[in-house]
Motif scaffolding. Structure first.
Motif: not given
Length: 264
Positions: A3-9
């Protein structure tokens, strides 16, 4: 799914569904739209809109097979594209904000009333708030700024910001006079940059630092008793008797002062 990658995107401009679909394709590609919807937990009724949006952003490619399958553009290129787009959007927003601010300046200026007959006093306590009031009043000057400067003023935290503001105000046509109490070296730094600098008569040194704005407003600085380079308060007088008296006091001190280059 991380989810950290999702939030970054998402921070870089993708919708949450787009971000989840993109990440899922990294984990398993090529993949059909149905497979992406399942892996990314995107409603199947939305998945084609999501994948088309990613394709338009040049983040996803598709083939011409039936059923169509999708693959992702490499991570570095994808992130660079998202960042470039985001920065362009922010630049556009900045321009819009600047235009809005300029319109507001003009609109608010048109609402300002003539305060020539309306006395006003205010104050700010603690160093940061007092400093902000002082800088704000220098920013508001329309014709002139007169400042009594002592050694503590030269040491005051944020003095670089003050110097920068005063230099800009000089460039904008504001007449600035600096009356030095015991910091002639500071005057030599500013002298010749459009500032008029003098050193006060030793027998007539004022007890408090103060400034006069446009001849009708005055700010008295109250320093901390044990820390004279820190402000305890600033009291601002506008269009009233204290302001007029301080303006007269400054002129009297100025007339008796010595030009900085002669007094250094």
């Amino acid at each position: 799914m991380d989810e950290r990658i999702v939030e970054g995107l998402v921070d870089l401009g993708l919708s949450r569904y787009e971000a989840r679909a993109y990440v899922s394709l990294f984990q398993q590609e090529p993949e059909t739209a149905e497979g992406v919807a399942t892996a990314a937990e995107v409603p199947k009724g939305r998945i084609y809109d999501v994948l088309n949006a990613l394709t338009e952003r040049s983040l996803v490619r598709s083939d011409d097979e039936r059923p169509k399958t999708y693959t992702v553009v490499g991570a570095a290129r994808a992130v660079d594209r998202l960042l470039e787009t985001r920065l362009d959007e922010l630049d556009e927003q900045r321009v819009d904000y600047e235009r809005t601010a300029e319109r507001l300046r003009r609109s608010l200026s048109s609402l300002e009333t003539d305060e020539s007959d309306a006395g006003f006093s205010t104050s700010a306590f603690h160093h940061d708030e007092a400093r902000e009031l002082l800088l704000d009043r220098f920013e508001a000057a329309e014709e002139s700024i007169r400042i009594v400067v002592d050694e503590a003023t030269a040491r005051t935290e944020g003095d670089e910001e003050l110097d920068e503001l005063l230099r800009r105000r000089v460039d904008e046509g504001i007449e600035i006079r600096l009356l030095l109490v015991d910091a002639a070296e500071r005057g030599s730094e500013l002298n010749g940059e459009g500032f008029d600098v003098r050193v006060v008569d030793p027998d007539r040194q004022p007890e408090h630092r103060f400034a006069v704005i446009d001849g009708a407003e005055a700010c008295i600085e109250v320093v901390r008793p044990v820390s004279p380079d820190r402000l305890l308060a600033v009291v601002d007088f506008r269009n009233n008797q204290p302001a007029r008296e301080l303006a007269e006091t400054f002129e009297a001190l100025w007339d008796a002062a010595t030009p900085a280059e002669q007094g250094a």
